[in-house]
Motif scaffolding. Structure first.
Motif, PDB file in Angstrom:
ATOM      1  N   TYR A  46       0.834  -1.198   0.000  1.00 21.08           N
ATOM      2  CA  TYR A  46       0.000   0.000   0.000  1.00 21.08           C
ATOM      3  C   TYR A  46       0.873   1.253   0.000  1.00 21.08           C
ATOM      4  CZ  TYR A  46       0.872   0.120   5.076  1.00 21.08           C
ATOM      5  OH  TYR A  46       1.454   0.153   6.308  1.00 21.08           O
ATOM      6  N   SER A  47       0.256   2.364  -0.298  1.00 23.55           N
ATOM      7  CA  SER A  47       0.925   3.656  -0.155  1.00 23.55           C
ATOM      8  C   SER A  47       0.262   4.400   0.993  1.00 23.55           C
ATOM      9  CB  SER A  47       0.831   4.477  -1.440  1.00 23.55           C
ATOM     10  OG  SER A  47      -0.516   4.788  -1.748  1.00 23.55           O
ATOM     11  N   GLY A  48       1.051   5.206   1.687  1.00 17.25           N
ATOM     12  CA  GLY A  48       0.483   5.942   2.803  1.00 17.25           C
ATOM     13  C   GLY A  48       1.481   6.858   3.462  1.00 17.25           C
ATOM     14  N   LYS A  49       0.976   7.668   4.391  1.00 16.15           N
ATOM     15  CA  LYS A  49       1.804   8.641   5.110  1.00 16.15           C
ATOM     16  C   LYS A  49       2.014   8.184   6.551  1.00 16.15           C
ATOM     17  CE  LYS A  49       0.090  12.676   6.382  1.00 16.15           C
ATOM     18  NZ  LYS A  49      -0.405  14.072   6.325  1.00 16.15           N
ATOM     19  N   VAL A  50       3.239   8.360   7.043  1.00 16.08           N
ATOM     20  CA  VAL A  50       3.560   8.011   8.425  1.00 16.08           C
ATOM     21  C   VAL A  50       2.995   9.078   9.362  1.00 16.08           C
ATOM     22  CG1 VAL A  50       5.394   7.632  10.110  1.00 16.08           C
ATOM     23  CG2 VAL A  50       5.648   6.761   7.785  1.00 16.08           C
ATOM     24  N   LEU A  51       2.123   8.655  10.268  1.00 17.26           N
ATOM     25  CA  LEU A  51       1.525   9.571  11.234  1.00 17.26           C
ATOM     26  C   LEU A  51       2.325   9.641  12.531  1.00 17.26           C
ATOM     27  CD1 LEU A  51      -2.252   8.595  10.875  1.00 17.26           C
ATOM     28  CD2 LEU A  51      -1.030  10.464   9.741  1.00 17.26           C
ATOM     29  N   SER A  78      -4.342   0.973  -1.701  1.00 12.18           N
ATOM     30  CA  SER A  78      -3.945  -0.409  -1.426  1.00 12.18           C
ATOM     31  C   SER A  78      -3.928  -1.234  -2.710  1.00 12.18           C
ATOM     32  CB  SER A  78      -4.918  -1.037  -0.416  1.00 12.18           C
ATOM     33  OG  SER A  78      -4.643  -2.419  -0.270  1.00 12.18           O
ATOM     34  N   TRP A  79      -2.910  -2.060  -2.815  1.00  9.39           N
ATOM     35  CA  TRP A  79      -2.820  -3.011  -3.927  1.00  9.39           C
ATOM     36  C   TRP A  79      -2.986  -4.450  -3.434  1.00  9.39           C
ATOM     37  CZ3 TRP A  79      -0.214   1.511  -3.840  1.00  9.39           C
ATOM     38  CH2 TRP A  79      -0.300   2.331  -4.969  1.00  9.39           C
ATOM     39  N   LYS A  80      -2.718  -4.661  -2.149  1.00  7.64           N
ATOM     40  CA  LYS A  80      -2.829  -6.014  -1.610  1.00  7.64           C
ATOM     41  C   LYS A  80      -2.846  -5.981  -0.085  1.00  7.64           C
ATOM     42  CE  LYS A  80      -0.523 -10.547  -1.782  1.00  7.64           C
ATOM     43  NZ  LYS A  80       0.652 -11.293  -2.318  1.00  7.64           N
ATOM     44  N   GLY A  81      -3.794  -6.702   0.504  1.00  8.35           N
ATOM     45  CA  GLY A  81      -3.777  -6.969   1.944  1.00  8.35           C
ATOM     46  C   GLY A  81      -3.944  -5.788   2.869  1.00  8.35           C
ATOM     47  N   GLU A 107       5.589  10.146   2.845  1.00  8.26           N
ATOM     48  CA  GLU A 107       4.735   9.154   2.199  1.00  8.26           C
ATOM     49  C   GLU A 107       5.590   8.058   1.570  1.00  8.26           C
ATOM     50  OE1 GLU A 107       0.736  10.788   0.510  1.00  8.26           O
ATOM     51  OE2 GLU A 107       2.333  12.162  -0.131  1.00  8.26           O
ATOM     52  N   TYR A 108       5.115   6.819   1.690  1.00  6.26           N
ATOM     53  CA  TYR A 108       5.885   5.674   1.216  1.00  6.26           C
ATOM     54  C   TYR A 108       5.008   4.712   0.420  1.00  6.26           C
ATOM     55  CZ  TYR A 108       9.318   7.140   4.727  1.00  6.26           C
ATOM     56  OH  TYR A 108      10.215   7.861   5.472  1.00  6.26           O
ATOM     57  N   LEU A 109       5.672   3.945  -0.431  1.00  6.96           N
ATOM     58  CA  LEU A 109       5.063   2.757  -1.023  1.00  6.96           C
ATOM     59  C   LEU A 109       5.603   1.597  -0.210  1.00  6.96           C
ATOM     60  CD1 LEU A 109       3.400   1.314  -3.188  1.00  6.96           C
ATOM     61  CD2 LEU A 109       5.437   1.307  -4.645  1.00  6.96           C
ATOM     62  N   VAL A 110       4.720   0.878   0.470  1.00  7.99           N
ATOM     63  CA  VAL A 110       5.124  -0.110   1.471  1.00  7.99           C
ATOM     64  C   VAL A 110       4.857  -1.534   0.996  1.00  7.99           C
ATOM     65  CG1 VAL A 110       4.805  -0.886   3.847  1.00  7.99           C
ATOM     66  CG2 VAL A 110       4.617   1.551   3.299  1.00  7.99           C
ATOM     67  N   TYR A 111       5.903  -2.360   1.046  1.00 11.11           N
ATOM     68  CA  TYR A 111       5.789  -3.798   0.807  1.00 11.11           C
ATOM     69  C   TYR A 111       6.149  -4.499   2.113  1.00 11.11           C
ATOM     70  CZ  TYR A 111       6.364  -2.709  -4.248  1.00 11.11           C
ATOM     71  OH  TYR A 111       6.253  -2.219  -5.528  1.00 11.11           O
ATOM     72  N   GLY A 112       5.324  -5.441   2.566  1.00 12.13           N
ATOM     73  CA  GLY A 112       5.650  -6.116   3.813  1.00 12.13           C
ATOM     74  C   GLY A 112       4.985  -7.464   3.951  1.00 12.13           C
ATOM     75  N   ASN A 113       5.347  -8.150   5.038  1.00  9.26           N
ATOM     76  CA  ASN A 113       4.806  -9.476   5.332  1.00  9.26           C
ATOM     77  C   ASN A 113       4.381  -9.556   6.785  1.00  9.26           C
ATOM     78  OD1 ASN A 113       7.105 -10.096   3.046  1.00  9.26           O
ATOM     79  ND2 ASN A 113       5.339 -11.460   2.853  1.00  9.26           N
ATOM     80  N   VAL A 114       3.524 -10.512   7.071  1.00 12.29           N
ATOM     81  CA  VAL A 114       3.081 -10.755   8.442  1.00 12.29           C
ATOM     82  C   VAL A 114       4.008 -11.779   9.080  1.00 12.29           C
ATOM     83  CG1 VAL A 114       1.217 -11.556   9.918  1.00 12.29           C
ATOM     84  CG2 VAL A 114       0.695 -10.224   7.853  1.00 12.29           C
ATOM     85  N   GLN A 115       4.615 -11.398  10.206  1.00 17.98           N
ATOM     86  CA  GLN A 115       5.514 -12.286  10.937  1.00 17.98           C
ATOM     87  C   GLN A 115       5.110 -12.298  12.406  1.00 17.98           C
ATOM     88  OE1 GLN A 115       9.509 -10.884  10.220  1.00 17.98           O
ATOM     89  NE2 GLN A 115       9.509 -11.536   8.093  1.00 17.98           N
ATOM     90  N   CYS A 124      15.164  -4.809   3.354  1.00 20.15           N
ATOM     91  CA  CYS A 124      15.361  -5.671   2.190  1.00 20.15           C
ATOM     92  C   CYS A 124      14.133  -5.713   1.278  1.00 20.15           C
ATOM     93  CB  CYS A 124      15.705  -7.088   2.636  1.00 20.15           C
ATOM     94  SG  CYS A 124      17.253  -7.197   3.566  1.00 20.15           S
ATOM     95  N   SER A 125      13.024  -5.137   1.722  1.00 19.10           N
ATOM     96  CA  SER A 125      11.827  -5.104   0.883  1.00 19.10           C
ATOM     97  C   SER A 125      11.970  -4.012  -0.173  1.00 19.10           C
ATOM     98  CB  SER A 125      10.585  -4.844   1.739  1.00 19.10           C
ATOM     99  OG  SER A 125      10.589  -3.507   2.222  1.00 19.10           O
ATOM    100  N   LYS A 126      10.988  -3.910  -1.032  1.00 16.78           N
ATOM    101  CA  LYS A 126      11.019  -2.882  -2.074  1.00 16.78           C
ATOM    102  C   LYS A 126      10.389  -1.571  -1.602  1.00 16.78           C
ATOM    103  CE  LYS A 126      10.426  -2.722  -7.134  1.00 16.78           C
ATOM    104  NZ  LYS A 126      11.876  -2.604  -7.385  1.00 16.78           N
ATOM    105  N   THR A 127      10.135  -1.479  -0.301  1.00 14.07           N
ATOM    106  CA  THR A 127       9.569  -0.263   0.284  1.00 14.07           C
ATOM    107  C   THR A 127      10.450   0.945  -0.029  1.00 14.07           C
ATOM    108  OG1 THR A 127       8.563  -1.507   2.100  1.00 14.07           O
ATOM    109  CG2 THR A 127       8.909   0.842   2.459  1.00 14.07           C
ATOM    110  N   THR A 128       9.811   2.040  -0.400  1.00 12.37           N
ATOM    111  CA  THR A 128      10.565   3.243  -0.757  1.00 12.37           C
ATOM    112  C   THR A 128       9.683   4.480  -0.597  1.00 12.37           C
ATOM    113  OG1 THR A 128      11.904   4.269  -2.498  1.00 12.37           O
ATOM    114  CG2 THR A 128       9.903   3.135  -3.199  1.00 12.37           C
ATOM    115  N   LEU A 129      10.299   5.636  -0.634  1.00 13.17           N
ATOM    116  CA  LEU A 129       9.535   6.883  -0.630  1.00 13.17           C
ATOM    117  C   LEU A 129       8.612   6.908  -1.836  1.00 13.17           C
ATOM    118  CD1 LEU A 129      12.314   9.445   0.342  1.00 13.17           C
ATOM    119  CD2 LEU A 129      10.189   9.086   1.609  1.00 13.17           C
ATOM    120  N   LEU A 130       7.394   7.373  -1.644  1.00 16.02           N
ATOM    121  CA  LEU A 130       6.418   7.392  -2.722  1.00 16.02           C
ATOM    122  C   LEU A 130       6.917   8.236  -3.902  1.00 16.02           C
ATOM    123  CD1 LEU A 130       3.596   6.318  -3.430  1.00 16.02           C
ATOM    124  CD2 LEU A 130       2.651   8.444  -2.519  1.00 16.02           C
ATOM    125  N   ALA A 131       7.664   9.281  -3.594  1.00 17.37           N
ATOM    126  CA  ALA A 131       8.187  10.152  -4.641  1.00 17.37           C
ATOM    127  C   ALA A 131       9.191   9.435  -5.538  1.00 17.37           C
ATOM    128  CB  ALA A 131       8.838  11.381  -4.010  1.00 17.37           C
TER     129      ALA A 131
END
Length: 199
Positions: A46-51, A78-81, A107-115, A124-131
């Motif tokens: 998903y993409s979103g802003k850190v509050l 959101s793209w998934k989950g 704001e970020y594009l966030v990739y993650g998993n449930v652990q 190590c994920s592809k998470t990055t700044l949305l810009a």
């Protein structure tokens, strides 16, 4: 002389334990795949802003680079989950333990998993700044707006900020107590031997 050396070693032992619990190793990552490949491997995207960023072990006498930070997000797309308007994810405190360096109001594009029941994001994920995620956004296509309205502010504020060292690192505390007991026994035994030798 031997007794004095033993006392010094026992006194140094707790500090060695403390250093070992706070030391860390460099993070090593495999180059992430394409946006679509990483979405398939992720439990949520998903993409979103850190509050807000909450240090779950603030105030602890013993801290580690692997301690978790709680990141409170406002989810925009959101793209998934991720069907909720807000989300909590966790990442390690330091990049040395593969923690991602999130910043409040960014704001970020966030990739993650449930652990272990928690949503986790790491370096190590592809998470990055949305810009910086223009290519990923094109590859992912049009996402969905979250439809489930939630307010995690109270839940985030309710995180316990202070933990005792015994709760965080019980093994380190056990060894420290053991070292102290051994020291007391050595001093007590030395006093008895010295007293008997003076008779």
């Amino acid at each position: 002389m031997k007794l004095k050396l033993l006392i010094v070693l026992v006194l140094m032992f707790p500090f060695v334990v403390h250093f070992s619990t706070t030391s860390s190793f460099a993070c090593s990552c495999i180059q992430p795949g394409t946006a679509v490949e990483e979405m398939d491997r992720s439990d949520f995207v998903y993409s979103g802003k850190v509050l807000e960023i909450t240090d779950t072990k603030a105030g602890s006498n013993v801290q580690s680079s692997a301690d978790l930070l709680e990141i409170h997000f406002e989810v925009s797309t959101s793209w998934k989950g991720a069907n909720e308007t807000e989300a909590l994810v966790y990442t390690e405190r330091d990049s040395a333990s593969c923690g991602f360096n999130f910043k409040v109001d960014e704001e970020y594009l966030v990739y993650g998993n449930v652990q272990d029941g928690k949503k986790s994001v790491n370096l190590c994920s592809k998470t990055t700044l949305l810009a910086n995620a223009k290519e990923d956004l094109v590859a992912l296509g049009e996402g969905q707006k979250p439809t489930e309205l939630v307010d995690l502010g109270e839940k985030a504020d309710g995180v316990e900020h202070e933990h005792s060292a015994a709760e965080e690192h019980p093994m380190a505390m056990t060894i420290t107590i053991f070292a102290f007991v051994v020291l007391v026994i050595i001093i007590f035994s030395y006093a008895i031997v010295k007293k008997n030798s003076q008779r």
